[in-house]
Write a protein that holds these residues in place. Sequence first.
Motif, PDB file in Angstrom:
ATOM      1  N   GLY A  42       0.820  -1.204   0.000  1.00  0.00           N
ATOM      2  CA  GLY A  42       0.000   0.000   0.000  1.00  0.00           C
ATOM      3  C   GLY A  42       0.852   1.251   0.000  1.00  0.00           C
ATOM      4  N   TYR A  43       0.167   2.384   0.097  1.00  0.00           N
ATOM      5  CA  TYR A  43       0.801   3.696   0.114  1.00  0.00           C
ATOM      6  C   TYR A  43       0.792   4.229   1.538  1.00  0.00           C
ATOM      7  CZ  TYR A  43      -0.115   3.374  -4.870  1.00  0.00           C
ATOM      8  OH  TYR A  43      -0.164   2.959  -6.166  1.00  0.00           O
ATOM      9  N   LEU A  44       1.884   4.872   1.943  1.00  0.00           N
ATOM     10  CA  LEU A  44       2.005   5.475   3.262  1.00  0.00           C
ATOM     11  C   LEU A  44       2.289   6.958   3.103  1.00  0.00           C
ATOM     12  CD1 LEU A  44       4.484   2.925   4.913  1.00  0.00           C
ATOM     13  CD2 LEU A  44       2.008   2.726   4.712  1.00  0.00           C
ATOM     14  N   ILE A  45       2.012   7.718   4.157  1.00  0.00           N
ATOM     15  CA  ILE A  45       2.390   9.131   4.192  1.00  0.00           C
ATOM     16  C   ILE A  45       3.577   9.255   5.138  1.00  0.00           C
ATOM     17  CG2 ILE A  45       1.696  11.462   4.851  1.00  0.00           C
ATOM     18  CD1 ILE A  45      -1.149  10.727   3.969  1.00  0.00           C
ATOM     19  N   LEU A  46       4.668   9.814   4.629  1.00  0.00           N
ATOM     20  CA  LEU A  46       5.912   9.974   5.377  1.00  0.00           C
ATOM     21  C   LEU A  46       6.099  11.436   5.752  1.00  0.00           C
ATOM     22  CD1 LEU A  46       8.753   8.904   6.303  1.00  0.00           C
ATOM     23  CD2 LEU A  46       9.542   9.508   4.002  1.00  0.00           C
ATOM     24  N   GLY A  93       5.825  19.094   4.869  1.00  0.00           N
ATOM     25  CA  GLY A  93       6.939  18.157   4.756  1.00  0.00           C
ATOM     26  C   GLY A  93       6.534  16.701   4.639  1.00  0.00           C
ATOM     27  N   GLU A  94       5.293  16.440   4.244  1.00  0.00           N
ATOM     28  CA  GLU A  94       4.844  15.073   4.058  1.00  0.00           C
ATOM     29  C   GLU A  94       4.945  14.678   2.590  1.00  0.00           C
ATOM     30  OE1 GLU A  94       1.453  15.327   7.583  1.00  0.00           O
ATOM     31  OE2 GLU A  94       0.855  14.747   5.560  1.00  0.00           O
ATOM     32  N   SER A  95       5.122  13.393   2.343  1.00  0.00           N
ATOM     33  CA  SER A  95       5.124  12.873   0.981  1.00  0.00           C
ATOM     34  C   SER A  95       4.575  11.456   0.995  1.00  0.00           C
ATOM     35  CB  SER A  95       6.523  12.912   0.365  1.00  0.00           C
ATOM     36  OG  SER A  95       7.376  12.028   1.056  1.00  0.00           O
ATOM     37  N   ILE A  96       4.335  10.922  -0.189  1.00  0.00           N
ATOM     38  CA  ILE A  96       3.780   9.584  -0.338  1.00  0.00           C
ATOM     39  C   ILE A  96       4.899   8.601  -0.650  1.00  0.00           C
ATOM     40  CG2 ILE A  96       2.188   8.133  -1.666  1.00  0.00           C
ATOM     41  CD1 ILE A  96       0.634  10.738  -2.297  1.00  0.00           C
ATOM     42  N   VAL A  97       4.858   7.464   0.033  1.00  0.00           N
ATOM     43  CA  VAL A  97       5.805   6.388  -0.241  1.00  0.00           C
ATOM     44  C   VAL A  97       5.015   5.107  -0.516  1.00  0.00           C
ATOM     45  CG1 VAL A  97       7.673   7.386   1.148  1.00  0.00           C
ATOM     46  CG2 VAL A  97       6.070   5.800   2.213  1.00  0.00           C
ATOM     47  N   ALA A  98       5.637   4.178  -1.211  1.00  0.00           N
ATOM     48  CA  ALA A  98       5.036   2.870  -1.472  1.00  0.00           C
ATOM     49  C   ALA A  98       5.718   1.846  -0.574  1.00  0.00           C
ATOM     50  CB  ALA A  98       5.211   2.488  -2.935  1.00  0.00           C
ATOM     51  N   LEU A  99       4.934   0.916  -0.041  1.00  0.00           N
ATOM     52  CA  LEU A  99       5.463  -0.093   0.868  1.00  0.00           C
ATOM     53  C   LEU A  99       5.410  -1.466   0.199  1.00  0.00           C
ATOM     54  CD1 LEU A  99       6.474  -0.729   3.767  1.00  0.00           C
ATOM     55  CD2 LEU A  99       4.077  -1.097   4.387  1.00  0.00           C
ATOM     56  N   PHE A 100       6.543  -2.157   0.188  1.00  0.00           N
ATOM     57  CA  PHE A 100       6.646  -3.502  -0.363  1.00  0.00           C
ATOM     58  C   PHE A 100       7.133  -4.452   0.726  1.00  0.00           C
ATOM     59  CE2 PHE A 100       7.281  -0.675  -3.937  1.00  0.00           C
ATOM     60  CZ  PHE A 100       6.533  -1.251  -4.945  1.00  0.00           C
ATOM     61  N   ASP A 101       6.589  -5.653   0.760  1.00  0.00           N
ATOM     62  CA  ASP A 101       7.037  -6.701   1.672  1.00  0.00           C
ATOM     63  C   ASP A 101       7.943  -7.636   0.883  1.00  0.00           C
ATOM     64  OD1 ASP A 101       7.415  -8.834   3.378  1.00  0.00           O
ATOM     65  OD2 ASP A 101       5.288  -9.234   3.690  1.00  0.00           O
ATOM     66  N   LEU A 102       9.215  -7.701   1.280  1.00  0.00           N
ATOM     67  CA  LEU A 102      10.188  -8.545   0.602  1.00  0.00           C
ATOM     68  C   LEU A 102      10.298  -9.914   1.257  1.00  0.00           C
ATOM     69  CD1 LEU A 102      13.022  -5.910   0.090  1.00  0.00           C
ATOM     70  CD2 LEU A 102      11.213  -6.545  -1.506  1.00  0.00           C
ATOM     71  N   GLY A 103       9.519 -10.154   2.303  1.00  0.00           N
ATOM     72  CA  GLY A 103       9.570 -11.426   3.026  1.00  0.00           C
ATOM     73  C   GLY A 103      10.624 -11.398   4.109  1.00  0.00           C
ATOM     74  N   ASP A 114       8.243  14.227  -3.510  1.00  0.00           N
ATOM     75  CA  ASP A 114       8.144  15.075  -2.327  1.00  0.00           C
ATOM     76  C   ASP A 114       6.988  16.041  -2.387  1.00  0.00           C
ATOM     77  OD1 ASP A 114      10.237  14.023  -0.865  1.00  0.00           O
ATOM     78  OD2 ASP A 114      11.704  15.237  -1.911  1.00  0.00           O
ATOM     79  N   GLU A 115       6.828  16.726  -3.506  1.00  0.00           N
ATOM     80  CA  GLU A 115       5.809  17.751  -3.586  1.00  0.00           C
ATOM     81  C   GLU A 115       5.317  17.864  -5.019  1.00  0.00           C
ATOM     82  OE1 GLU A 115       5.326  22.492  -2.593  1.00  0.00           O
ATOM     83  OE2 GLU A 115       7.035  21.397  -1.849  1.00  0.00           O
ATOM     84  N   PRO A 116       3.999  17.914  -5.217  1.00  0.00           N
ATOM     85  CA  PRO A 116       3.502  18.040  -6.581  1.00  0.00           C
ATOM     86  C   PRO A 116       3.776  19.431  -7.125  1.00  0.00           C
ATOM     87  CG  PRO A 116       1.686  18.154  -5.039  1.00  0.00           C
ATOM     88  CD  PRO A 116       2.939  17.888  -4.233  1.00  0.00           C
ATOM     89  N   GLU A 117       3.975  19.483  -8.426  1.00  0.00           N
ATOM     90  CA  GLU A 117       4.098  20.759  -9.127  1.00  0.00           C
ATOM     91  C   GLU A 117       2.770  20.986  -9.811  1.00  0.00           C
ATOM     92  OE1 GLU A 117       7.351  20.265 -11.760  1.00  0.00           O
ATOM     93  OE2 GLU A 117       8.738  19.783 -10.155  1.00  0.00           O
ATOM     94  N   GLY A 118       1.906  21.798  -9.187  1.00  0.00           N
ATOM     95  CA  GLY A 118       0.536  21.919  -9.669  1.00  0.00           C
ATOM     96  C   GLY A 118      -0.138  20.591  -9.431  1.00  0.00           C
ATOM     97  N   ASN A 119      -0.608  19.935 -10.488  1.00  0.00           N
ATOM     98  CA  ASN A 119      -1.193  18.610 -10.358  1.00  0.00           C
ATOM     99  C   ASN A 119      -0.234  17.514 -10.775  1.00  0.00           C
ATOM    100  OD1 ASN A 119      -3.632  19.544  -9.410  1.00  0.00           O
ATOM    101  ND2 ASN A 119      -4.494  19.773 -11.461  1.00  0.00           N
ATOM    102  N   ASN A 120       0.984  17.898 -11.168  1.00  0.00           N
ATOM    103  CA  ASN A 120       1.951  16.920 -11.613  1.00  0.00           C
ATOM    104  C   ASN A 120       2.811  16.478 -10.447  1.00  0.00           C
ATOM    105  OD1 ASN A 120       1.140  17.283 -14.275  1.00  0.00           O
ATOM    106  ND2 ASN A 120       2.494  19.030 -14.513  1.00  0.00           N
ATOM    107  N   CYS A 121       3.448  15.334 -10.575  1.00  0.00           N
ATOM    108  CA  CYS A 121       4.330  14.825  -9.546  1.00  0.00           C
ATOM    109  C   CYS A 121       5.732  15.342  -9.785  1.00  0.00           C
ATOM    110  CB  CYS A 121       4.315  13.291  -9.570  1.00  0.00           C
ATOM    111  SG  CYS A 121       2.702  12.616  -9.181  1.00  0.00           S
ATOM    112  N   GLY A 122       6.481  15.510  -8.687  1.00  0.00           N
ATOM    113  CA  GLY A 122       7.861  15.939  -8.764  1.00  0.00           C
ATOM    114  C   GLY A 122       8.756  14.797  -9.219  1.00  0.00           C
ATOM    115  N   SER A 123      10.062  14.942  -8.976  1.00  0.00           N
ATOM    116  CA  SER A 123      10.959  13.944  -9.552  1.00  0.00           C
ATOM    117  C   SER A 123      11.846  13.249  -8.536  1.00  0.00           C
ATOM    118  CB  SER A 123      11.830  14.614 -10.603  1.00  0.00           C
ATOM    119  OG  SER A 123      12.554  15.658 -10.014  1.00  0.00           O
TER     120      SER A 123
END
Length: 128
Positions: A42-46, A93-103, A114-123
């Motif tokens: 899932g997605y988390l907020i960092l 200072g929040e951003s979205i991260v993806a969480l993966f379970d590697l076992g 980190d921060e959207p540029e308008g409606n676009n995602c940053g890099s």
Amino acid sequence: MGQSTYHGALPQAVIDALENQHDNLDDLNNLAELPEGTHFLGYLILLHDTEEFLHETTDSQQQSRRKFVESPHQAYRFKTFDEAHRLTRYHSGESIVALFDLGEDQLLVAQLYDEPEGNNCGSNHSVH
């Protein structure tokens, strides 16, 4: 057994699949060249200042409270990128991260941006 966190970078195709959700999330393992048996959780907020993850929010008429935790295991997991995006406070200072379970108690927490540029995602696509 302790928790391990992997660091690195995700390929752009994986970032696009996560943000746009046009690909089946099960196919992300192949795109990211993650080990067999890896699962997208899932997605988390960092919160970058403390490197903590959103656990819960409580809203009342007068204020909104957000509780953060250190462990991604305890963080609230959003099912869709859009859900996480709606609650992310980029200006704080929040951003979205993806969480993966590697076992075997190993997690991959991947920074999407980190921060959207308008409606676009940053890099910024680093992995935490």
